[in-house]
Motif scaffolding. Structure first.
Motif, PDB file in Angstrom:
ATOM      1  N   LEU A  40      -2.843 -32.187   3.535  1.00 18.79           N
ATOM      2  CA  LEU A  40      -3.785 -33.016   2.786  1.00 18.79           C
ATOM      3  C   LEU A  40      -3.887 -34.428   3.347  1.00 18.79           C
ATOM      4  N   ASN A  41      -2.824 -34.908   3.965  1.00 18.22           N
ATOM      5  CA  ASN A  41      -2.844 -36.244   4.571  1.00 18.22           C
ATOM      6  C   ASN A  41      -3.321 -36.230   6.013  1.00 18.22           C
ATOM      7  N   ASN A  42      -3.687 -35.062   6.515  1.00 22.52           N
ATOM      8  CA  ASN A  42      -4.187 -34.920   7.888  1.00 22.52           C
ATOM      9  C   ASN A  42      -3.252 -35.533   8.916  1.00 22.52           C
ATOM     10  N   ARG A  43      -1.963 -35.325   8.724  1.00 25.27           N
ATOM     11  CA  ARG A  43      -0.976 -35.823   9.676  1.00 25.27           C
ATOM     12  C   ARG A  43      -0.455 -34.649  10.485  1.00 25.27           C
ATOM     13  N   ASN A  44      -0.996 -34.456  11.657  1.00 25.14           N
ATOM     14  CA  ASN A  44      -0.606 -33.320  12.478  1.00 25.14           C
ATOM     15  C   ASN A  44       0.848 -33.369  12.911  1.00 25.14           C
ATOM     16  N   ALA A  45       1.375 -34.559  13.123  1.00 25.72           N
ATOM     17  CA  ALA A  45       2.765 -34.686  13.567  1.00 25.72           C
ATOM     18  C   ALA A  45       3.744 -34.293  12.462  1.00 25.72           C
ATOM     19  N   THR A  46       3.368 -34.520  11.216  1.00 25.59           N
ATOM     20  CA  THR A  46       4.283 -34.218  10.109  1.00 25.59           C
ATOM     21  C   THR A  46       4.244 -32.758   9.683  1.00 25.59           C
ATOM     22  N   ILE A  47       3.323 -32.005  10.214  1.00 28.33           N
ATOM     23  CA  ILE A  47       3.188 -30.603   9.826  1.00 28.33           C
ATOM     24  C   ILE A  47       4.262 -29.731  10.479  1.00 28.33           C
ATOM     25  N   ALA A  48       4.751 -30.115  11.629  1.00 27.43           N
ATOM     26  CA  ALA A  48       5.649 -29.258  12.413  1.00 27.43           C
ATOM     27  C   ALA A  48       6.945 -28.911  11.681  1.00 27.43           C
ATOM     28  N   ILE A  49       7.607 -29.887  11.085  1.00 24.36           N
ATOM     29  CA  ILE A  49       8.908 -29.627  10.458  1.00 24.36           C
ATOM     30  C   ILE A  49       8.778 -28.718   9.238  1.00 24.36           C
ATOM     31  N   PRO A  50       7.895 -29.017   8.268  1.00 23.41           N
ATOM     32  CA  PRO A  50       7.806 -28.088   7.130  1.00 23.41           C
ATOM     33  C   PRO A  50       7.265 -26.709   7.518  1.00 23.41           C
ATOM     34  N   LEU A  51       6.412 -26.661   8.536  1.00 21.49           N
ATOM     35  CA  LEU A  51       5.910 -25.372   8.997  1.00 21.49           C
ATOM     36  C   LEU A  51       7.037 -24.527   9.579  1.00 21.49           C
ATOM     37  N   CYS A  52       7.887 -25.147  10.395  1.00 24.53           N
ATOM     38  CA  CYS A  52       9.052 -24.430  10.947  1.00 24.53           C
ATOM     39  C   CYS A  52       9.976 -23.939   9.843  1.00 24.53           C
ATOM     40  N   ILE A  53      10.227 -24.798   8.863  1.00 33.43           N
ATOM     41  CA  ILE A  53      11.119 -24.405   7.768  1.00 33.43           C
ATOM     42  C   ILE A  53      10.508 -23.273   6.956  1.00 33.43           C
ATOM     43  N   CYS A  54       9.211 -23.338   6.701  1.00 36.27           N
ATOM     44  CA  CYS A  54       8.534 -22.253   5.971  1.00 36.27           C
ATOM     45  C   CYS A  54       8.661 -20.932   6.723  1.00 36.27           C
ATOM     46  N   ILE A  55       8.383 -20.958   8.002  1.00 36.02           N
ATOM     47  CA  ILE A  55       8.436 -19.727   8.805  1.00 36.02           C
ATOM     48  C   ILE A  55       9.857 -19.190   8.870  1.00 36.02           C
ATOM     49  N   LEU A  56      10.818 -20.059   9.121  1.00 36.20           N
ATOM     50  CA  LEU A  56      12.211 -19.614   9.225  1.00 36.20           C
ATOM     51  C   LEU A  56      12.726 -19.044   7.908  1.00 36.20           C
ATOM     52  N   THR A  57      12.444 -19.724   6.795  1.00 35.11           N
ATOM     53  CA  THR A  57      12.932 -19.202   5.509  1.00 35.11           C
ATOM     54  C   THR A  57      12.196 -17.935   5.102  1.00 35.11           C
ATOM     55  N   LEU A  58      10.948 -17.803   5.501  1.00 40.85           N
ATOM     56  CA  LEU A  58      10.230 -16.554   5.227  1.00 40.85           C
ATOM     57  C   LEU A  58      10.866 -15.392   5.996  1.00 40.85           C
ATOM     58  N   ILE A  59      11.193 -15.630   7.256  1.00 43.68           N
ATOM     59  CA  ILE A  59      11.873 -14.596   8.052  1.00 43.68           C
ATOM     60  C   ILE A  59      13.236 -14.268   7.453  1.00 43.68           C
ATOM     61  N   VAL A  60      13.959 -15.309   7.013  1.00 47.29           N
ATOM     62  CA  VAL A  60      15.270 -15.086   6.386  1.00 47.29           C
ATOM     63  C   VAL A  60      15.126 -14.209   5.141  1.00 47.29           C
ATOM     64  N   ASN A  61      14.124 -14.493   4.317  1.00 55.72           N
ATOM     65  CA  ASN A  61      13.929 -13.691   3.102  1.00 55.72           C
ATOM     66  C   ASN A  61      13.567 -12.244   3.422  1.00 55.72           C
ATOM     67  N   VAL A  62      12.719 -12.050   4.407  1.00 51.83           N
ATOM     68  CA  VAL A  62      12.338 -10.679   4.790  1.00 51.83           C
ATOM     69  C   VAL A  62      13.551  -9.925   5.339  1.00 51.83           C
ATOM     70  N   LYS A  63      14.314 -10.578   6.199  1.00 53.32           N
ATOM     71  CA  LYS A  63      15.499  -9.934   6.772  1.00 53.32           C
ATOM     72  C   LYS A  63      16.567  -9.680   5.709  1.00 53.32           C
ATOM     73  N   THR A  64      16.645 -10.538   4.698  1.00 52.25           N
ATOM     74  CA  THR A  64      17.601 -10.316   3.615  1.00 52.25           C
ATOM     75  C   THR A  64      17.282  -9.027   2.876  1.00 52.25           C
ATOM     76  N   TYR A  65      16.014  -8.796   2.586  1.00 51.25           N
ATOM     77  CA  TYR A  65      15.639  -7.544   1.927  1.00 51.25           C
ATOM     78  C   TYR A  65      15.887  -6.350   2.830  1.00 51.25           C
ATOM     79  N   SER A  66      15.738  -6.541   4.128  1.00 46.72           N
ATOM     80  CA  SER A  66      16.048  -5.478   5.076  1.00 46.72           C
ATOM     81  C   SER A  66      17.533  -5.141   5.043  1.00 46.72           C
ATOM     82  N   VAL A  67      18.377  -6.182   4.962  1.00 40.77           N
ATOM     83  CA  VAL A  67      19.826  -5.971   4.888  1.00 40.77           C
ATOM     84  C   VAL A  67      20.189  -5.260   3.586  1.00 40.77           C
ATOM     85  N   ILE A  68      19.540  -5.639   2.498  1.00 36.15           N
ATOM     86  CA  ILE A  68      19.836  -5.027   1.204  1.00 36.15           C
ATOM     87  C   ILE A  68      19.445  -3.555   1.201  1.00 36.15           C
ATOM     88  N   LYS A  69      18.320  -3.229   1.776  1.00 37.31           N
ATOM     89  CA  LYS A  69      17.839  -1.841   1.766  1.00 37.31           C
ATOM     90  C   LYS A  69      18.602  -0.930   2.720  1.00 37.31           C
TER      91      LYS A  69
END
Length: 162
Positions: A40-69
């Protein structure tokens, strides 16, 4: 009896990973909020860190369900641990950048105390998650004792019926 046994085992495994799943989901949604603010603030430089964290935690959550199953899925457990390490490093980097200029990381928040509090809370949640998954991988978590005892009792019951 076999279906009942599998459902009960899945229920025990889900309860074993309960704290881990909720903390990583909370981190995902906090970073998603952070990412939305950066967009919303149109700051391209600030997008990288939260985007990386979102992607990494999403992968962690998917892999966690894989481990559980799946049984004996140690490769995904090792991947989860490594992804959490990378996420913690990224957050430490974010705090270092924020210590120089907080507006580079969180340009839309006016309070520096709240901004640092948000970053530190994310790191604390990551450390809690990391400690929890390490304990789970080493079978040192509290829920493992209940899981092991219940599974032994179920196997004994199953042997009686066969």
């Amino acid at each position: 009896m076999n279906k009942k046994f599998e459902k009960y085992e899945l229920s025990l495994k889900l309860s074993r990973y309960l704290l881990f799943r909720y903390t990583t989901s909370l981190i995902f949604f906090i970073s998603l909020y952070w990412l939305a603010g950066a967009f919303l603030n149109n700051r391209n430089a600030t997008i990288a860190i939260p985007l990386c964290i979102c992607i990494l935690t999403l992968i962690v959550n998917v892999k966690t369900y894989s481990v559980i199953k799946n049984k004996n899925d140690n490769n995904n457990l090792d991947l989860i641990i490594n992804l959490l390490r990378i996420t913690i490093i990224i957050m430490i980097l974010a705090i270092l950048i924020a210590s120089v200029n907080i507006k580079l990381i969180l340009p839309y928040l006016s309070s520096n105390k709240f901004s640092f509090g948000l970053l530190i809370s994310i790191i604390l949640l990551l450390v809690i998650s990391y400690k929890n998954i390490i304990n789970i991988s080493l079978n040192k978590d509290r829920a493992y004792g209940r899981y092991k005892k219940s599974m032994d009792n179920l196997v004994d019951e199953r042997i009686k019926y066969v």
